[in-house]
Design a protein around this motif. Structure first.
Motif, PDB file in Angstrom:
ATOM      1  N   VAL A  96      -5.393   7.791   1.167  1.00 25.81           N
ATOM      2  CA  VAL A  96      -6.612   7.947   0.385  1.00 25.81           C
ATOM      3  C   VAL A  96      -6.365   7.570  -1.075  1.00 25.81           C
ATOM      4  CG1 VAL A  96      -8.413   9.562  -0.342  1.00 25.81           C
ATOM      5  CG2 VAL A  96      -7.451   9.736   1.960  1.00 25.81           C
ATOM      6  N   PHE A  97      -5.229   7.998  -1.616  1.00 22.82           N
ATOM      7  CA  PHE A  97      -4.886   7.652  -2.996  1.00 22.82           C
ATOM      8  C   PHE A  97      -4.823   6.135  -3.174  1.00 22.82           C
ATOM      9  CE2 PHE A  97      -1.619   6.309  -6.009  1.00 22.82           C
ATOM     10  CZ  PHE A  97      -2.022   6.947  -7.170  1.00 22.82           C
ATOM     11  N   LEU A 140      -7.929   0.156   4.536  1.00 20.36           N
ATOM     12  CA  LEU A 140      -8.447   1.173   5.454  1.00 20.36           C
ATOM     13  C   LEU A 140      -8.035   2.580   5.030  1.00 20.36           C
ATOM     14  CD1 LEU A 140      -7.646  -0.664   8.819  1.00 20.36           C
ATOM     15  CD2 LEU A 140      -9.755  -0.722   7.491  1.00 20.36           C
ATOM     16  N   GLY A 141      -7.604   2.730   3.788  1.00 20.14           N
ATOM     17  CA  GLY A 141      -7.087   4.020   3.348  1.00 20.14           C
ATOM     18  C   GLY A 141      -8.089   5.145   3.357  1.00 20.14           C
ATOM     19  N   LEU A 142      -9.384   4.816   3.286  1.00 19.66           N
ATOM     20  CA  LEU A 142     -10.393   5.869   3.335  1.00 19.66           C
ATOM     21  C   LEU A 142     -10.324   6.646   4.639  1.00 19.66           C
ATOM     22  CD1 LEU A 142     -12.736   7.088   1.718  1.00 19.66           C
ATOM     23  CD2 LEU A 142     -14.273   5.491   2.877  1.00 19.66           C
ATOM     24  N   SER A 143      -9.780   6.001   5.678  1.00 16.51           N
ATOM     25  CA  SER A 143      -9.648   6.689   6.964  1.00 16.51           C
ATOM     26  C   SER A 143      -8.597   7.789   6.925  1.00 16.51           C
ATOM     27  CB  SER A 143      -9.287   5.688   8.063  1.00 16.51           C
ATOM     28  OG  SER A 143      -7.975   5.177   7.861  1.00 16.51           O
ATOM     29  N   HIS A 171      -6.606  13.878  -7.439  1.00 13.58           N
ATOM     30  CA  HIS A 171      -6.251  12.498  -7.788  1.00 13.58           C
ATOM     31  C   HIS A 171      -7.405  11.690  -8.383  1.00 13.58           C
ATOM     32  CE1 HIS A 171      -7.984  11.467  -3.822  1.00 13.58           C
ATOM     33  NE2 HIS A 171      -7.965  10.205  -4.208  1.00 13.58           N
ATOM     34  N   VAL A 172      -8.608  11.807  -7.863  1.00 15.61           N
ATOM     35  CA  VAL A 172      -9.714  11.002  -8.394  1.00 15.61           C
ATOM     36  C   VAL A 172     -10.080  11.455  -9.802  1.00 15.61           C
ATOM     37  CG1 VAL A 172     -12.170  10.468  -8.137  1.00 15.61           C
ATOM     38  CG2 VAL A 172     -10.653  10.336  -6.159  1.00 15.61           C
ATOM     39  N   LEU A 173     -10.124  12.762 -10.032  1.00 14.32           N
ATOM     40  CA  LEU A 173     -10.455  13.272 -11.364  1.00 14.32           C
ATOM     41  C   LEU A 173      -9.432  12.796 -12.394  1.00 14.32           C
ATOM     42  CD1 LEU A 173     -12.222  15.043 -13.179  1.00 14.32           C
ATOM     43  CD2 LEU A 173     -10.745  16.989 -12.561  1.00 14.32           C
TER      44      LEU A 173
END
Length: 387
Positions: free
Chosen positions: A35-36, A61-64, A307-309
């Motif tokens: 995901v990162f 495809l990392g969102l998977s 991680h997103v923040l």
């Protein structure tokens, strides 16, 4: 409160199950890293085309990775369910695991929004605080505040349902469980045409966010865990399963149509998860249970939430949001984000997640002493804690 396990259960496994499955903890880090990498790519941090091509090839495809989490969650929670645990106990334990970290990141995101003078809708903030946002199809609302917390909204729905469904799972005949292993991936595949039943503006929400839809992945893991606990699961070993996953990942990214991705990856993820669990049960070699990977897996939940923040805040503060970094600086910045986020995640895990679990979660009853398995229909399975 009626115990979720106070119903006729499945036959005992051929061998006593271990109290922990450390390889599955190691797998959590791999899912978080996927995901990162996906978010690092979509934020266009790397401007150099050659470097960006490598990131895109690895993490398209990392969102998977969220799908990986959902399947793994279903497996672990069914594996770890114990006779005598009440529904209230289960729900309280899951709240203690998930909510303190969520509350900290919710507050931190609002502070960042205040710093940048971002508008915040009070109704959206309240919806996110209560983890109801995944039920709201309005564009932007399900990604409100800390965007990745939509998955926690789904997880809370899974947690609500599991104690109610677990007695049925325990009583299900093997052929019913195997039918579910086949049917659930087909239902995931059916989402591609089914999305046309909802308005176009809501199709992403319906297929990617809506909790009942995402629960298909959770139940896939749950059914596989029940089969393994009964000693009925048949699947490849860890080396072969890992090879199947790698081949599926490469083929999906390069040649296979997008509508097949989630189904194929769900199957590949399930094979890796069950193979890793089987390696721990049988005491076979597994690189996933190395001390480093297990520690990374333990902090992976906090890492995922942070991680997103971290990335968006730093990029906005530096003025580099959406512009990218040329040459070697792009990969260096991504590596810096990885290390910095990991440090913050370790602090969150150490000073929030762990002490809040000790304070808020009820004590679990002592694990029953394993007894030699006897394959008779009136014997109960000894269920154990793998967390």
């Amino acid at each position: 409160m009626t115990s979720a396990a106070a119903t006729p259960a499945s036959p005992a496994p051929a061998t006593p199950a271990p109290a922990r499955l450390p390889s599955l903890t190691g797998l959590r880090w791999i899912a978080a890293l996927l995901v990162f990498g996906f978010h690092a790519g979509t934020m266009r941090i790397i401007a150099e085309p050659d470097y960006k091509a490598v990131v895109d090839a690895l993490f398209t495809l990392g969102l998977s990775g969220v799908q990986f989490f959902f399947i793994l969650s279903g497996f672990v929670l069914v594996w770890s369910a114990r006779p005598g645990d009440s529904r209230r106990t289960f729900w309280r334990r899951r709240f203690a695991k998930i909510y303190p970290n969520h509350l900290v990141l919710w507050a931190a995101t609002l502070v960042v929004a205040w710093w940048f003078a971002d508008p915040v809708l009070p109704a959206a903030a309240l919806e996110n605080l209560l983890l109801l946002q995944a039920w709201d199809p309005r564009p932007g609302w399900f990604y409100s505040i800390n965007t990745v917390s939509w998955s926690l909204s789904c997880e809370f729905f899974f947690y609500l349902c599991l104690p109610l469904a677990l007695p049925l799972l325990r009583r299900a005949r093997p052929r019913v469980l195997w039918a579910l292993i086949v049917v659930l991936p087909l239902l995931i595949l059916a989402l591609w045409p089914a999305q046309h039943l909802v308005p176009e503006v809501s199709r992403w929400w319906f297929t990617q966010i809506f909790p009942p839809v995402r629960s298909l992945e959770f139940w896939l893991g749950a059914v596989a865990a029940e089969l393994m606990l009964r000693g009925l699961w048949r699947g490849p070993g860890l080396a072969v399963a890992s090879g199947i996953f790698a081949a599926t990942w490469i083929a999906a990214a390069q040649w296979i149509a997008a509508e097949w991705w989630t189904t194929l990856l769900a199957v590949a993820y399930l094979l890796v998860i069950t193979a890793a669990a089987d390696a721990d049960v049988r005491g076979r070699r597994s690189p996933l249970r190395s001390r480093t990977l297990v520690w990374l897996g333990e902090v992976s939940f906090a890492f995922y939430l942070v991680h997103v923040l971290v990335m968006t805040s730093v990029l906005r503060w530096s003025g580099d949001w959406g512009t990218g970094f040329g040459g070697w600086r792009g990969p260096a910045v991504v590596c810096g984000f990885l290390v910095g986020t990991l440090i913050l995640a370790a602090l969150l895990h150490r000073f929030v997640e762990t002490p809040m679990m000790r304070r808020l979660a009820p004590r679990r009853p002592a694990r029953p002493t394993p007894v030699p398995a006897q394959r008779t229909p009136d014997r109960r399975t000894t269920y154990v804690d793998s967390r």
